[in-house]
Structure formats: C-alpha cells, structure tokens
Design an enzyme around this catalytic site. Structure first.
Site, PDB file in Angstrom:
ATOM      1  N   GLU A 126       0.829  -1.216   0.000  1.00 53.84           N
ATOM      2  CA  GLU A 126       0.000   0.000   0.000  1.00 53.84           C
ATOM      3  C   GLU A 126       0.860   1.262   0.000  1.00 53.84           C
ATOM      4  O   GLU A 126       0.560   2.207  -0.715  1.00 53.84           O
ATOM      5  CB  GLU A 126      -0.947   0.024   1.197  1.00 53.84           C
ATOM      6  CG  GLU A 126      -2.147  -0.894   1.058  1.00 53.84           C
ATOM      7  CD  GLU A 126      -3.174  -0.450   0.020  1.00 53.84           C
ATOM      8  OE1 GLU A 126      -3.042   0.634  -0.579  1.00 53.84           O
ATOM      9  OE2 GLU A 126      -4.122  -1.213  -0.215  1.00 53.84           O
TER      10      GLU A 126
ATOM     11  N   ASP B 150      -6.236   8.385  -0.393  1.00 54.15           N
ATOM     12  CA  ASP B 150      -5.773   7.344   0.527  1.00 54.15           C
ATOM     13  C   ASP B 150      -4.616   7.917   1.335  1.00 54.15           C
ATOM     14  O   ASP B 150      -3.751   8.597   0.781  1.00 54.15           O
ATOM     15  CB  ASP B 150      -5.291   6.117  -0.248  1.00 54.15           C
ATOM     16  CG  ASP B 150      -6.385   5.515  -1.117  1.00 54.15           C
ATOM     17  OD1 ASP B 150      -7.558   5.564  -0.712  1.00 54.15           O
ATOM     18  OD2 ASP B 150      -6.062   5.001  -2.201  1.00 54.15           O
TER      19      ASP B 150
END
Length: 148
Positions: free
Chosen positions: A53, A71
């Site tokens: 991620e 994000d």
C-alpha cells in the site's frame, strides 16, 4: 543577528518527511499495537499490506480522481469511508479521525483505524493491494528474521 535570520530561514525551509519503516521495525510496532492475529489476520499479512500500500511510508498519499477521495498513510486509508479530510464529497468518516492523523510517524491512530476497517464484513479484503499481492500467498517472508 544576520546569522540568526539565516538560521531561521533554513529551519523554515526544512520539510517534514514521513517515517519510512524498516520491515522488522514495522512488524514489531504492529505487534506491540495489537495487530498480530487481530480479526484473524496474521502479522505477516499486515506487514505485506503495508509494503504494497505505502512502501512502509507513513506519509504516503494517493488521490483517486474518480470519486475525489484520497488514501492516507501507511495503510492507505481512504477519505471516502474512513477519515475526514474536509474535501471528499459524501465522506462517511467511520474512524472518526482527521486524515492528517493517519500521516503521523506514530502509527497508533492508523492502526486503530485499520482495526475498524478490518472489523467490517469485507475484512482485510477491503485493501486492493492485499488482494493483489498478499492473499493466498506465503507472506511469512514479511516477518522472517524479525523475532516476532
């Protein structure tokens, strides 16, 4: 006096950078914060998730133009559902947290929100990077040699 002014300008120009964890350091930190086995998810899966991620970077951000969300942080927690950035239309803020709190070097807030995310029915499958890089794979390498 001139030296103090120059020193002040130099200090102002220093940018604050997020912490990029070393793999084993992150594994130990996540274990200390209670993620090992949380909701049935192994520590190795959490470290794998963070690797894919954010590259273990607490300051990572990624803008998603499709829904105008962003994000945030080491787990790339999304502003559409989980945190409040004051900009995402129709945001839910299920973690009841400012998105900027997810960018801190101290990842306790990010871990608390990740625990909230994984508690939903989708579980760890909520993270696309986990599905693409960690699911149904031997993730033991992510904690190998870490003593955890």
């Amino acid at each position: 006096m001139k030296a103090l002014i120059i020193l002040g300008l130099v200090l102002l120009s220093v940018t604050v950078q997020g912490k990029i964890f070393e793999r084993c350091e992150l594994a130990r930190t996540l274990k200390k914060l209670g993620l090992d086995g949380y909701k049935g998810v192994s520590l190795a899966n959490w470290v794998c998730l963070a690797k894919w991620e954010s590259g273990y970077n607490t300051e990572a951000t990624n803008y998603n133009p499709g829904d105008e969300s962003t994000d945030y942080g080491i787990f790339q927690i999304n502003s559409r559902y989980w945190c409040n950035n004051g900009k995402t239309p129709g945001a839910v803020d299920a973690c009841h947290i400012s998105c900027s709190a997810l960018l801190q070097n101290n990842i306790a807030d990010a871990v608390a929100c990740a625990k909230r995310v994984v508690s939903d029915p989708q579980g760890i499958r909520a993270w696309v990077a986990w599905r693409n890089h960690c699911q149904n794979r031997d993730v033991s390498q992510y904690v190998k040699g870490c003593g955890v």
